[in-house]
Design an enzyme around this catalytic site. Structure first.
Site, PDB file in Angstrom:
ATOM      1  N   CYS A 117      53.167  43.658 -35.485  1.00  0.00           N
ATOM      2  CA  CYS A 117      51.722  43.843 -35.300  1.00  0.00           C
ATOM      3  C   CYS A 117      50.948  42.736 -36.031  1.00  0.00           C
ATOM      4  CB  CYS A 117      51.293  45.214 -35.813  1.00  0.00           C
ATOM      5  SG  CYS A 117      52.208  46.582 -35.054  1.00  0.00           S
ATOM      6  N   CYS A 138      44.961  62.587 -33.963  1.00  0.00           N
ATOM      7  CA  CYS A 138      44.075  61.614 -34.597  1.00  0.00           C
ATOM      8  C   CYS A 138      44.473  60.243 -34.079  1.00  0.00           C
ATOM      9  CB  CYS A 138      44.224  61.685 -36.118  1.00  0.00           C
ATOM     10  SG  CYS A 138      43.304  60.418 -37.029  1.00  0.00           S
ATOM     11  N   CYS A 186      47.302  65.128 -43.007  1.00  0.00           N
ATOM     12  CA  CYS A 186      47.480  64.241 -41.855  1.00  0.00           C
ATOM     13  C   CYS A 186      48.689  63.364 -42.145  1.00  0.00           C
ATOM     14  CB  CYS A 186      46.242  63.383 -41.635  1.00  0.00           C
ATOM     15  SG  CYS A 186      46.396  62.203 -40.258  1.00  0.00           S
ATOM     16  N   ARG A 202      35.289  58.520 -37.840  1.00  0.00           N
ATOM     17  CA  ARG A 202      35.503  58.170 -39.238  1.00  0.00           C
ATOM     18  C   ARG A 202      35.387  56.661 -39.454  1.00  0.00           C
ATOM     19  NH1 ARG A 202      41.006  59.130 -40.397  1.00  0.00           N
ATOM     20  NH2 ARG A 202      40.476  61.228 -39.726  1.00  0.00           N
ATOM     21  N   CYS A 227      58.647  46.715 -42.633  1.00  0.00           N
ATOM     22  CA  CYS A 227      58.453  47.169 -41.252  1.00  0.00           C
ATOM     23  C   CYS A 227      58.993  46.138 -40.264  1.00  0.00           C
ATOM     24  CB  CYS A 227      56.969  47.421 -40.983  1.00  0.00           C
ATOM     25  SG  CYS A 227      56.679  48.077 -39.312  1.00  0.00           S
ATOM     26  N   CYS A 255      48.759  43.372 -39.378  1.00  0.00           N
ATOM     27  CA  CYS A 255      49.287  44.172 -40.485  1.00  0.00           C
ATOM     28  C   CYS A 255      50.038  43.335 -41.508  1.00  0.00           C
ATOM     29  CB  CYS A 255      50.205  45.258 -39.925  1.00  0.00           C
ATOM     30  SG  CYS A 255      50.827  46.382 -41.198  1.00  0.00           S
ATOM     31  N   CYS A 304      46.012  61.973 -46.280  1.00  0.00           N
ATOM     32  CA  CYS A 304      46.723  61.254 -45.228  1.00  0.00           C
ATOM     33  C   CYS A 304      47.975  60.584 -45.793  1.00  0.00           C
ATOM     34  CB  CYS A 304      45.825  60.200 -44.602  1.00  0.00           C
ATOM     35  SG  CYS A 304      44.241  60.854 -44.024  1.00  0.00           S
TER      36      CYS A 304
END
Length: 331
Positions: A74, A206, A146, A276, A70, A77, A114
């Site tokens: 962030c 979401c 999702c 959740r 990636c 992460c 997901c």
């Protein structure tokens, strides 16, 4: 800052059920409640949870469909370009592997599967792979799908919706004010825009948070208000799992009692929404995980992206022990 609000917790529950939004001062009072007030506070959040969802629990399962690689920075992460965490890295999984994951979700009694991929956003080739897998899952299995693929370009949300994706996840993660301290390669507004694209395409939005990234209590309340305004149908509440090799590796863990207050806050501010309990619950809530169900009505089961979840039998056990019931294959 110490905030004193003249109310009972049940009065806040009544206000939430009546459709009224808590004030900033009331929200802060939840987060800053004395620990001795925790059980009355959880009971108040349970009144709201029970009013809208009874004692049903939705289960969700993630597949890490693309790991690492990636370009975003962030700080939380392990898949980020700035992370040195020793994680597995691979390109998008093929259709057969995604289908096998869906069958595993069914076996775990998860209603939502997901499909999560690292990266800034999907390439056309990656989008095509996801679309093909989703179409076959929808034709053969009673699952809600999702997708969480990053920032969407024009037209991509519509293609996912047409393929049968029910829900699109793109978390706000932290407050607008705190956001620049977490990442510099994209903005808070870009995240909001992707959620709006998903809504416009007909997918259920979401969007959630990661608590424990040096945010203030006021910023947590602001996040809850922001998600209420965004009208997110499902709100995953993550508690930072500080992974060695990431910029936030030395962040202070969220204490279990504070984590429960956060869940109560989101239930009271977003009373009709799926709350959740998500990543980091095992390491932050530890033995108090069962109490989360008095505010939350949904859990992730199994592993997360690059971190392990607890044994699913332990989840089944505390759901049963508390007298709650898994909502079988909830759509």
């Amino acid at each position: 800052m110490s905030v004193v609000v003249d109310n009972s917790w049940n009065a806040l529950a009544d206000k939430a059920i009546d459709g009224q939004c808590l004030t900033m001062e009331e929200g802060l009072s939840v987060l800053e409640a004395d620990n001795d007030e925790l059980l009355p506070l959880m009971q108040a959040s349970f009144l709201v949870r029970k009013h809208y969802f009874g004692k049903k629990v939705k289960l969700n399962m993630i597949i890490n469909a693309k790991s690492g690689l990636c370009p975003e920075d962030c700080g939380y992460c392990s898949q980020s370009i700035v992370s040195s965490a020793p994680i597995e890295k691979y390109s998008l999984l093929d259709k057969d592997t995604l289908l096998a994951g869906a069958r595993e979700a069914l076996a775990r009694q998860a209603g939502t599967y997901c499909i999560v991929a690292s990266g800034r956003g999907p390439t056309e080739r990656e989008l095509n792979q996801v679309v093909e897998a989703v179409k076959e899952i929808r034709e053969t299995m009673p699952l809600k799908i999702c997708a969480c693929l990053g920032i969407l370009k024009e037209g991509q949300a519509e293609r996912l919706a047409e393929a049968g994706v029910h829900r699109y996840n793109h978390n706000l993660n932290t407050s607008r004010t705190n956001y620049p301290s977490i990442t510099s390669t994209h903005t808070y507004d870009q995240r909001v825009d992707t959620v709006e694209k998903a809504k416009s395409a007909g997918m259920s939005p979401c969007s959630g948070v990661i608590i424990g990234m040096n945010e203030t209590d006021q910023e947590i309340v602001e996040l809850a208000f922001a998600l209420r305004a965004l009208d997110a149908d499902s709100i995953p509440i993550n508690f930072l799992n500080a992974i060695p090799g990431t910029p936030l590796e030395k962040a202070t863990p969220v204490l279990p009692l504070k984590a429960l207050k956060v869940l109560a806050l989101f239930r009271l501010i977003c009373p009709t929404k799926e709350i959740r309990v998500a990543g980091g619950r095992e390491v932050n809530l530890r033995s108090l995980q069962p109490l989360t169900l008095y505010a939350a009505n949904s859990l992730f089961v199994g592993d997360y992206l690059t971190t392990e979840g607890q044994d699913i039998q332990a989840d089944y056990q505390f759901i049963e022990d508390l007298g709650f019931e898994i909502e079988q294959y909830a759509i």
